[in-house]
Design a protein around this motif. Structure first.
Motif, PDB file in Angstrom:
ATOM      1  N   VAL A  87      -1.730  -0.669  -2.154  1.00 50.69           N
ATOM      2  CA  VAL A  87      -2.096  -1.724  -3.111  1.00 50.69           C
ATOM      3  C   VAL A  87      -1.625  -1.356  -4.524  1.00 50.69           C
ATOM      4  CG1 VAL A  87      -4.006  -2.644  -1.740  1.00 50.69           C
ATOM      5  CG2 VAL A  87      -4.467  -0.842  -3.424  1.00 50.69           C
ATOM      6  N   ARG A  88      -0.686  -0.403  -4.569  1.00 50.02           N
ATOM      7  CA  ARG A  88      -0.007  -0.020  -5.807  1.00 50.02           C
ATOM      8  C   ARG A  88      -0.929   0.618  -6.841  1.00 50.02           C
ATOM      9  NH1 ARG A  88       4.942  -1.262  -5.368  1.00 50.02           N
ATOM     10  NH2 ARG A  88       5.472  -1.227  -7.567  1.00 50.02           N
ATOM     11  N   ARG A  89      -1.974   1.272  -6.389  1.00 50.07           N
ATOM     12  CA  ARG A  89      -2.871   2.022  -7.276  1.00 50.07           C
ATOM     13  C   ARG A  89      -2.451   3.499  -7.208  1.00 50.07           C
ATOM     14  NH1 ARG A  89      -8.584  -0.420  -5.331  1.00 50.07           N
ATOM     15  NH2 ARG A  89      -9.379   1.416  -6.398  1.00 50.07           N
ATOM     16  N   PHE A  90      -1.253   3.756  -7.750  1.00 49.93           N
ATOM     17  CA  PHE A  90      -0.589   5.040  -7.555  1.00 49.93           C
ATOM     18  C   PHE A  90      -1.296   6.219  -8.228  1.00 49.93           C
ATOM     19  CE2 PHE A  90       2.912   1.942  -6.950  1.00 49.93           C
ATOM     20  CZ  PHE A  90       3.124   2.184  -5.603  1.00 49.93           C
ATOM     21  N   VAL A 125       0.884  16.715   2.850  1.00 50.64           N
ATOM     22  CA  VAL A 125       0.402  15.871   1.756  1.00 50.64           C
ATOM     23  C   VAL A 125       1.125  16.237   0.455  1.00 50.64           C
ATOM     24  CG1 VAL A 125      -1.615  15.162   0.423  1.00 50.64           C
ATOM     25  CG2 VAL A 125      -1.818  15.508   2.888  1.00 50.64           C
ATOM     26  N   GLN A 126       1.383  17.523   0.242  1.00 54.59           N
ATOM     27  CA  GLN A 126       2.095  17.944  -0.965  1.00 54.59           C
ATOM     28  C   GLN A 126       3.490  17.342  -0.980  1.00 54.59           C
ATOM     29  OE1 GLN A 126       0.857  19.808  -3.685  1.00 54.59           O
ATOM     30  NE2 GLN A 126       2.732  18.954  -4.527  1.00 54.59           N
ATOM     31  N   ALA A 127       4.111  17.183   0.175  1.00 55.37           N
ATOM     32  CA  ALA A 127       5.446  16.569   0.240  1.00 55.37           C
ATOM     33  C   ALA A 127       5.410  15.137  -0.282  1.00 55.37           C
ATOM     34  CB  ALA A 127       5.978  16.620   1.675  1.00 55.37           C
ATOM     35  N   ILE A 128       4.342  14.415   0.004  1.00 44.02           N
ATOM     36  CA  ILE A 128       4.203  13.051  -0.526  1.00 44.02           C
ATOM     37  C   ILE A 128       4.135  13.093  -2.045  1.00 44.02           C
ATOM     38  CG2 ILE A 128       2.706  11.012  -0.635  1.00 44.02           C
ATOM     39  CD1 ILE A 128       1.754  11.773   2.228  1.00 44.02           C
ATOM     40  N   LEU A 129       3.340  14.016  -2.576  1.00 41.33           N
ATOM     41  CA  LEU A 129       3.224  14.144  -4.032  1.00 41.33           C
ATOM     42  C   LEU A 129       4.560  14.521  -4.661  1.00 41.33           C
ATOM     43  CD1 LEU A 129      -0.218  15.956  -4.223  1.00 41.33           C
ATOM     44  CD2 LEU A 129       0.332  13.723  -5.221  1.00 41.33           C
ATOM     45  N   ILE A 131       7.543  13.818  -3.597  1.00 36.19           N
ATOM     46  CA  ILE A 131       8.451  12.675  -3.567  1.00 36.19           C
ATOM     47  C   ILE A 131       8.117  11.705  -4.701  1.00 36.19           C
ATOM     48  CG2 ILE A 131       9.046  10.591  -2.254  1.00 36.19           C
ATOM     49  CD1 ILE A 131       8.750  12.362   0.300  1.00 36.19           C
ATOM     50  N   LEU A 132       6.823  11.484  -4.928  1.00 37.79           N
ATOM     51  CA  LEU A 132       6.408  10.516  -5.953  1.00 37.79           C
ATOM     52  C   LEU A 132       6.574  11.046  -7.369  1.00 37.79           C
ATOM     53  CD1 LEU A 132       3.210   9.012  -4.344  1.00 37.79           C
ATOM     54  CD2 LEU A 132       5.488   8.005  -4.477  1.00 37.79           C
ATOM     55  N   GLY A 133       6.538  12.350  -7.532  1.00 40.56           N
ATOM     56  CA  GLY A 133       6.634  12.921  -8.865  1.00 40.56           C
ATOM     57  C   GLY A 133       5.326  12.780  -9.630  1.00 40.56           C
ATOM     58  N   PRO A 134       5.353  13.188 -10.893  1.00 42.98           N
ATOM     59  CA  PRO A 134       4.102  13.212 -11.694  1.00 42.98           C
ATOM     60  C   PRO A 134       3.484  11.897 -11.941  1.00 42.98           C
ATOM     61  CG  PRO A 134       5.999  13.984 -12.998  1.00 42.98           C
ATOM     62  CD  PRO A 134       6.486  13.645 -11.638  1.00 42.98           C
TER      63      PRO A 134
END
Length: 103
Positions: free
Chosen positions: A65-68, A94-98, A100-103
């Motif tokens: 829902v785009r609440r990044f 889970v860290q891999a997801i973080l 990819i998204l960056g800060p």
């Protein structure tokens, strides 16, 4: 029903599974509520691994829902919970997801 039977671990698992099912049918607000409920029960029980799993799933629903910012916070907390419980594989996933998204 599990809560009434005082099977709170089972209750948390049921809420988390319900949240996952709700995500699959795009009922995302309800999924967020279900994962949040699971997280809160696990937290109250001191079940860090279950809390991490619920936080990870909550992060996914929030991202949908785009609440990044909230999603990142959930994923950071999930990584901490997984590390604390010795589940390096889940922490890494889970860290891999973080990452990819960056800060």
């Amino acid at each position: 029903m599990l809560g009434q039977l005082e099977d709170h671990h089972g209750e948390a698992q049921a809420w988390n599974n319900c949240g996952t099912a709700l995500q699959q049918v795009r009922r995302l607000d309800e999924a967020i509520t279900a994962h949040s409920t699971a997280r809160d029960i696990y937290r109250r029980l001191g079940k860090r691994h279950g809390e991490g799993t619920a936080q990870s799933n909550l992060g996914i629903a929030l991202a949908q829902v785009r609440r990044f910012d909230e999603a990142r916070s959930c994923w950071r907390q999930a990584v901490e919970a997984f590390i604390e419980t010795g589940d390096a594989q889940s922490a890494k996933r889970v860290q891999a997801i973080l990452d990819i998204l960056g800060p």
